[in-house]
Scaffold this motif. Sequence first.
Motif, mmCIF file in Angstrom:
data_model
loop_
_atom_site.group_PDB
_atom_site.id
_atom_site.type_symbol
_atom_site.label_atom_id
_atom_site.label_comp_id
_atom_site.label_asym_id
_atom_site.label_seq_id
_atom_site.Cartn_x
_atom_site.Cartn_y
_atom_site.Cartn_z
ATOM 1 N N ALA A 6 0.820 -1.207 0.000
ATOM 2 C CA ALA A 6 0.000 0.000 0.000
ATOM 3 C C ALA A 6 0.853 1.256 0.000
ATOM 4 N N LYS A 7 2.138 1.109 0.229
ATOM 5 C CA LYS A 7 3.019 2.266 0.264
ATOM 6 C C LYS A 7 3.294 2.790 -1.146
ATOM 7 N N GLN A 8 3.530 4.072 -1.231
ATOM 8 C CA GLN A 8 3.992 4.667 -2.471
ATOM 9 C C GLN A 8 5.412 4.194 -2.732
ATOM 10 N N THR A 9 5.751 3.927 -3.983
ATOM 11 C CA THR A 9 7.096 3.516 -4.348
ATOM 12 C C THR A 9 7.738 4.587 -5.212
ATOM 13 N N ILE A 10 8.942 4.976 -4.822
ATOM 14 C CA ILE A 10 9.686 5.991 -5.556
ATOM 15 C C ILE A 10 10.892 5.319 -6.204
ATOM 16 N N SER A 11 11.011 5.490 -7.521
ATOM 17 C CA SER A 11 12.109 4.867 -8.249
ATOM 18 C C SER A 11 13.423 5.604 -8.000
ATOM 19 N N LEU A 12 14.519 4.970 -8.382
ATOM 20 C CA LEU A 12 15.827 5.593 -8.222
ATOM 21 C C LEU A 12 15.915 6.881 -9.027
ATOM 22 N N ASP A 13 15.456 6.843 -10.286
ATOM 23 C CA ASP A 13 15.552 8.032 -11.138
ATOM 24 C C ASP A 13 14.792 9.202 -10.526
ATOM 25 N N GLN A 205 11.648 7.039 9.692
ATOM 26 C CA GLN A 205 10.305 7.614 9.545
ATOM 27 C C GLN A 205 9.750 7.348 8.151
ATOM 28 N N LEU A 206 10.579 7.480 7.135
ATOM 29 C CA LEU A 206 10.134 7.259 5.759
ATOM 30 C C LEU A 206 9.800 5.795 5.505
ATOM 31 N N ASP A 207 10.538 4.891 6.156
ATOM 32 C CA ASP A 207 10.308 3.456 5.955
ATOM 33 C C ASP A 207 8.869 3.062 6.261
ATOM 34 N N GLU A 208 8.219 3.791 7.157
ATOM 35 C CA GLU A 208 6.853 3.468 7.550
ATOM 36 C C GLU A 208 5.829 3.949 6.529
ATOM 37 N N SER A 226 14.147 -0.367 -2.656
ATOM 38 C CA SER A 226 13.330 -1.312 -1.891
ATOM 39 C C SER A 226 13.037 -2.546 -2.722
ATOM 40 N N GLY A 227 13.337 -3.725 -2.133
ATOM 41 C CA GLY A 227 13.066 -4.975 -2.825
ATOM 42 C C GLY A 227 14.221 -5.465 -3.665
ATOM 43 N N LYS A 228 15.322 -4.672 -3.719
ATOM 44 C CA LYS A 228 16.501 -5.077 -4.466
ATOM 45 C C LYS A 228 17.708 -4.987 -3.557
ATOM 46 N N ASP A 229 18.748 -5.750 -3.903
ATOM 47 C CA ASP A 229 19.947 -5.718 -3.070
ATOM 48 C C ASP A 229 20.628 -4.362 -3.160
#
Length: 239
Positions: A6-13, A205-208, A226-229
């Motif tokens: 449910a969290k927003q995902t922000i890409s590296l770019d 704080q952001l991790d939540e 997140s989700g990658k090494d």
Amino acid sequence: MTASSAKQTISLDEWERKMHEVPIAKSDLNQLIMNYLIIEGYKDAAEKFSEESGLTSSVDLGSIEERMQIRFAVQNGDIRAAIERVNDLNPDILDTDPRLYFHLQQQQLIELIRQGKAEEALEFAQDELAPHGEEHPELLRELEKTMALLAFEVTGESPLAELLDFEHRQKTANELNAALLAAHSQPREPKLPALLQLLAWTQDQLDEKVNYPRISNIVSAVLEESGKDTLNAGSTPRP
């Protein structure tokens, strides 16, 4: 749906683009580095960095060496030499800070106990430390803990043996170093460690709330999605 999905995902770019939008002056970074080098006592590095960056320090870099000699004296257990150097530099430092002076005398007592000089330690405690306890009762407990080391034939077997560890010398040296800095109107602590603590707290704080490229290893400072090494092929995977 899990909390993670449910969290927003922000890409590296996107994360790097947002980072680049934050204006950070190189001069501010240089000041941060110089602040750390001066307070931690890296005189040669501070002089070299000043030359390379063109940054002029408001602090006399020569004073770093004097401060480090005092610090090293405490770390080596030569408390008398440290006190003499402080008094030569600025006698008001110890005159106006009875807790610091007590801790230096306490460290001297510990060194006498470490050397097995029990009688000299007792005399020193009575003549030098007991009067401080009378004037500042809150220090009596610390004196009592130190004197308890004498109750053991092998001081290393005492429950208070940590007083004999190098870390206790280091603690006293750091306290004195902070006082010397303050006497020269300098910050007692470098800014960089506090900023790193703030970084760790902010990431927690952001991790939540969001999945984002984070820094797990402060030394390498590699952004890990997140989700990658890792995001860099040559970087070390997260443990």
